[in-house]
Write a protein that holds these residues in place. Structure first.
Motif, PDB file in Angstrom:
ATOM      1  N   SER A  81       4.874 -10.882  17.049  1.00  0.00           N
ATOM      2  CA  SER A  81       3.581 -10.620  17.672  1.00  0.00           C
ATOM      3  C   SER A  81       2.848  -9.458  16.993  1.00  0.00           C
ATOM      4  CB  SER A  81       3.753 -10.321  19.164  1.00  0.00           C
ATOM      5  OG  SER A  81       4.504  -9.127  19.343  1.00  0.00           O
ATOM      6  N   LEU A  82       3.596  -8.543  16.394  1.00  0.00           N
ATOM      7  CA  LEU A  82       2.997  -7.393  15.716  1.00  0.00           C
ATOM      8  C   LEU A  82       2.925  -7.571  14.200  1.00  0.00           C
ATOM      9  CD1 LEU A  82       4.751  -4.511  17.685  1.00  0.00           C
ATOM     10  CD2 LEU A  82       2.386  -5.290  17.911  1.00  0.00           C
ATOM     11  N   ARG A  83       3.578  -8.648  13.721  1.00  0.00           N
ATOM     12  CA  ARG A  83       3.654  -8.906  12.277  1.00  0.00           C
ATOM     13  C   ARG A  83       4.299  -7.712  11.568  1.00  0.00           C
ATOM     14  NH1 ARG A  83      -2.197 -10.819  10.659  1.00  0.00           N
ATOM     15  NH2 ARG A  83      -1.197 -10.816   8.631  1.00  0.00           N
ATOM     16  N   ARG A  84       5.415  -7.259  12.155  1.00  0.00           N
ATOM     17  CA  ARG A  84       6.152  -6.108  11.636  1.00  0.00           C
ATOM     18  C   ARG A  84       7.645  -6.384  11.651  1.00  0.00           C
ATOM     19  NH1 ARG A  84       3.445  -1.323  15.281  1.00  0.00           N
ATOM     20  NH2 ARG A  84       1.414  -1.313  14.239  1.00  0.00           N
ATOM     21  N   GLN A  85       8.349  -5.700  10.772  1.00  0.00           N
ATOM     22  CA  GLN A  85       9.802  -5.689  10.842  1.00  0.00           C
ATOM     23  C   GLN A  85      10.308  -4.333  10.358  1.00  0.00           C
ATOM     24  OE1 GLN A  85      11.277  -8.962   8.523  1.00  0.00           O
ATOM     25  NE2 GLN A  85      10.993  -7.942   6.591  1.00  0.00           N
ATOM     26  N   ILE A  86      11.504  -3.998  10.821  1.00  0.00           N
ATOM     27  CA  ILE A  86      12.173  -2.767  10.406  1.00  0.00           C
ATOM     28  C   ILE A  86      13.576  -3.146   9.973  1.00  0.00           C
ATOM     29  CG2 ILE A  86      13.013  -0.485  11.076  1.00  0.00           C
ATOM     30  CD1 ILE A  86      10.808  -0.405  13.202  1.00  0.00           C
ATOM     31  N   ARG A  87      13.955  -2.707   8.766  1.00  0.00           N
ATOM     32  CA  ARG A  87      15.293  -2.931   8.223  1.00  0.00           C
ATOM     33  C   ARG A  87      16.021  -1.595   8.197  1.00  0.00           C
ATOM     34  NH1 ARG A  87      14.686  -4.987   2.562  1.00  0.00           N
ATOM     35  NH2 ARG A  87      16.909  -5.238   2.754  1.00  0.00           N
ATOM     36  N   ILE A  88      17.263  -1.598   8.661  1.00  0.00           N
ATOM     37  CA  ILE A  88      18.075  -0.382   8.733  1.00  0.00           C
ATOM     38  C   ILE A  88      19.421  -0.678   8.097  1.00  0.00           C
ATOM     39  CG2 ILE A  88      19.212   1.251  10.305  1.00  0.00           C
ATOM     40  CD1 ILE A  88      16.920   0.474  12.330  1.00  0.00           C
ATOM     41  N   GLU A  89      19.909   0.233   7.252  1.00  0.00           N
ATOM     42  CA  GLU A  89      21.215   0.082   6.622  1.00  0.00           C
ATOM     43  C   GLU A  89      21.994   1.373   6.790  1.00  0.00           C
ATOM     44  OE1 GLU A  89      20.375  -0.787   2.546  1.00  0.00           O
ATOM     45  OE2 GLU A  89      19.284  -2.618   3.032  1.00  0.00           O
ATOM     46  N   ILE A 162      15.920   3.241   6.000  1.00  0.00           N
ATOM     47  CA  ILE A 162      15.086   2.569   6.998  1.00  0.00           C
ATOM     48  C   ILE A 162      13.808   2.118   6.297  1.00  0.00           C
ATOM     49  CG2 ILE A 162      13.893   2.727   9.211  1.00  0.00           C
ATOM     50  CD1 ILE A 162      15.719   5.067   9.952  1.00  0.00           C
ATOM     51  N   GLU A 163      13.540   0.831   6.379  1.00  0.00           N
ATOM     52  CA  GLU A 163      12.323   0.292   5.765  1.00  0.00           C
ATOM     53  C   GLU A 163      11.413  -0.285   6.841  1.00  0.00           C
ATOM     54  OE1 GLU A 163      10.819  -3.497   3.185  1.00  0.00           O
ATOM     55  OE2 GLU A 163      12.798  -2.685   2.664  1.00  0.00           O
ATOM     56  N   PHE A 164      10.154   0.105   6.786  1.00  0.00           N
ATOM     57  CA  PHE A 164       9.128  -0.392   7.694  1.00  0.00           C
ATOM     58  C   PHE A 164       8.243  -1.365   6.917  1.00  0.00           C
ATOM     59  CE2 PHE A 164      10.561   3.626   9.287  1.00  0.00           C
ATOM     60  CZ  PHE A 164      10.600   3.467  10.655  1.00  0.00           C
ATOM     61  N   TRP A 165       8.163  -2.598   7.402  1.00  0.00           N
ATOM     62  CA  TRP A 165       7.430  -3.663   6.722  1.00  0.00           C
ATOM     63  C   TRP A 165       6.286  -4.113   7.615  1.00  0.00           C
ATOM     64  CZ3 TRP A 165       6.320  -8.709   7.997  1.00  0.00           C
ATOM     65  CH2 TRP A 165       5.996  -9.588   6.959  1.00  0.00           C
ATOM     66  N   LEU A 166       5.092  -4.127   7.058  1.00  0.00           N
ATOM     67  CA  LEU A 166       3.897  -4.527   7.791  1.00  0.00           C
ATOM     68  C   LEU A 166       3.249  -5.695   7.056  1.00  0.00           C
ATOM     69  CD1 LEU A 166       1.916  -3.954  10.105  1.00  0.00           C
ATOM     70  CD2 LEU A 166       0.827  -2.245   8.630  1.00  0.00           C
ATOM     71  N   ASP A 167       3.083  -6.799   7.751  1.00  0.00           N
ATOM     72  CA  ASP A 167       2.504  -8.010   7.171  1.00  0.00           C
ATOM     73  C   ASP A 167       1.022  -7.780   6.850  1.00  0.00           C
ATOM     74  OD1 ASP A 167       2.181 -10.664   6.404  1.00  0.00           O
ATOM     75  OD2 ASP A 167       1.900 -11.376   8.454  1.00  0.00           O
ATOM     76  N   ARG A 168       0.630  -8.223   5.682  1.00  0.00           N
ATOM     77  CA  ARG A 168      -0.778  -8.177   5.272  1.00  0.00           C
ATOM     78  C   ARG A 168      -1.166  -9.563   4.761  1.00  0.00           C
ATOM     79  NH1 ARG A 168      -2.518  -3.605   7.643  1.00  0.00           N
ATOM     80  NH2 ARG A 168      -1.696  -1.719   6.711  1.00  0.00           N
ATOM     81  N   GLU A 169      -2.440  -9.843   4.757  1.00  0.00           N
ATOM     82  CA  GLU A 169      -2.922 -11.138   4.278  1.00  0.00           C
ATOM     83  C   GLU A 169      -2.530 -11.360   2.828  1.00  0.00           C
ATOM     84  OE1 GLU A 169      -7.023 -12.003   4.945  1.00  0.00           O
ATOM     85  OE2 GLU A 169      -6.902 -11.541   7.084  1.00  0.00           O
ATOM     86  N   HIS A 170      -2.339 -12.637   2.507  1.00  0.00           N
ATOM     87  CA  HIS A 170      -2.054 -13.082   1.142  1.00  0.00           C
ATOM     88  C   HIS A 170      -0.775 -12.460   0.575  1.00  0.00           C
ATOM     89  CE1 HIS A 170      -6.037 -14.732   1.508  1.00  0.00           C
ATOM     90  NE2 HIS A 170      -6.537 -13.522   1.683  1.00  0.00           N
ATOM     91  N   ARG A 171       0.147 -12.140   1.469  1.00  0.00           N
ATOM     92  CA  ARG A 171       1.448 -11.567   1.091  1.00  0.00           C
ATOM     93  C   ARG A 171       1.323 -10.221   0.381  1.00  0.00           C
ATOM     94  NH1 ARG A 171       5.492 -14.154   2.488  1.00  0.00           N
ATOM     95  NH2 ARG A 171       6.882 -13.171   0.978  1.00  0.00           N
ATOM     96  N   LEU A 172       0.251  -9.502   0.668  1.00  0.00           N
ATOM     97  CA  LEU A 172       0.050  -8.159   0.116  1.00  0.00           C
ATOM     98  C   LEU A 172       0.582  -7.142   1.121  1.00  0.00           C
ATOM     99  CD1 LEU A 172      -3.551  -8.692  -1.310  1.00  0.00           C
ATOM    100  CD2 LEU A 172      -1.351  -8.920  -2.499  1.00  0.00           C
ATOM    101  N   HIS A 173       1.832  -7.314   1.495  1.00  0.00           N
ATOM    102  CA  HIS A 173       2.453  -6.544   2.570  1.00  0.00           C
ATOM    103  C   HIS A 173       2.562  -5.067   2.227  1.00  0.00           C
ATOM    104  CE1 HIS A 173       3.341 -10.541   3.816  1.00  0.00           C
ATOM    105  NE2 HIS A 173       4.329 -10.718   2.956  1.00  0.00           N
ATOM    106  N   GLU A 174       2.745  -4.282   3.275  1.00  0.00           N
ATOM    107  CA  GLU A 174       2.963  -2.843   3.121  1.00  0.00           C
ATOM    108  C   GLU A 174       4.417  -2.551   3.448  1.00  0.00           C
ATOM    109  OE1 GLU A 174       1.558   1.159   5.443  1.00  0.00           O
ATOM    110  OE2 GLU A 174       0.053  -0.401   5.087  1.00  0.00           O
ATOM    111  N   ARG A 175       5.107  -1.869   2.539  1.00  0.00           N
ATOM    112  CA  ARG A 175       6.519  -1.539   2.737  1.00  0.00           C
ATOM    113  C   ARG A 175       6.709  -0.046   2.502  1.00  0.00           C
ATOM    114  NH1 ARG A 175      10.013  -5.358  -0.953  1.00  0.00           N
ATOM    115  NH2 ARG A 175      11.687  -4.434   0.271  1.00  0.00           N
ATOM    116  N   ARG A 176       7.223   0.617   3.521  1.00  0.00           N
ATOM    117  CA  ARG A 176       7.476   2.051   3.460  1.00  0.00           C
ATOM    118  C   ARG A 176       8.959   2.271   3.707  1.00  0.00           C
ATOM    119  NH1 ARG A 176       4.603   6.476   7.396  1.00  0.00           N
ATOM    120  NH2 ARG A 176       5.253   8.319   6.245  1.00  0.00           N
TER     121      ARG A 176
END
Length: 193
Positions: A81-89, A162-176
């Motif tokens: 619903s937020l078009r977000r994901q968080i990856r943790i290792e 910890i990676e924060f992934w934010l969906d953007r149009e045309h697969r131009l996502h933001e990854r921090r």
């Protein structure tokens, strides 16, 4: 955006709690067996703070076998619903008995009884067998509190990345990405989508 990955997690998690219809605390837990076999399943986040991310399970289950001493795991939160994901290792460790007892006491009684009745991840000949075991456990603890089974407890994932992934149009996502340094501080950077 926050410079502290835990502050950013808290912000995104609070938003997910408002927008996700079901189980905003659901996270994929990826493990690897001693033989190198990967496995992933959904678990529920039951606590988090700067020490790490906590979930609970049967400590005799298949996942618990993968969570042996020195094990490292990966977690993934995906909030569609937020078009977000968080990856943790990071490495995983047992939480204290006191923490496990406190959380177990907060669970619904049927969930407590289920922890006693289930031989999680082991073969089951029929649903009727499990239901009979559940009824036997219900009778055993009738009228009193249900103590935490000795084979059930919590695990804490101490994040190293910890990676924060934010969906953007045309697969131009933001990854921090935040990576824990040897001194405990966090190094921060961006990744190509």
């Amino acid at each position: 955006m926050a410079d502290d990955p835990f502050a950013l997690f808290n912000l995104w998690y609070a938003e997910a709690r408002q927008s996700e219809l079901n189980d905003s605390n659901a996270m994929a837990l990826a493990t690897v067996s001693a033989a190198g076999q990967p496995s992933v399943r959904m678990v529920l986040l039951k606590g988090h703070d700067p020490r790490g991310f906590v979930f609970y399970t049967n400590r005799e289950s298949r996942k618990a076998q993968d969570l042996g001493e020195g094990a490292k795991v990966a977690l993934l939160f995906h909030w569609k619903s937020l078009r977000r994901q968080i990856r943790i290792e990071g490495p995983v460790s047992l939480v204290s008995d006191a923490e496990s007892d406190a959380y177990f006491a907060s669970r619904h009684r049927d969930s407590q009884l289920g922890a006693w009745a289930s031989d999680q991840s082991r073969p089951l000949d029929s649903r009727a067998t499990f239901e009979a075991r559940f009824e036997a456990v219900r009778a055993r603890f009738e009228g009193g509190p249900v103590p935490r089974p000795p084979h059930w407890g919590g695990y804490r994932v101490t994040p190293e990345r910890i990676e924060f992934w934010l969906d953007r149009e045309h697969r131009l996502h933001e990854r921090r990405v935040f990576t824990r340094m040897g001194d405990g501080d966090w190094d921060e950077g961006l990744l190509f989508p």
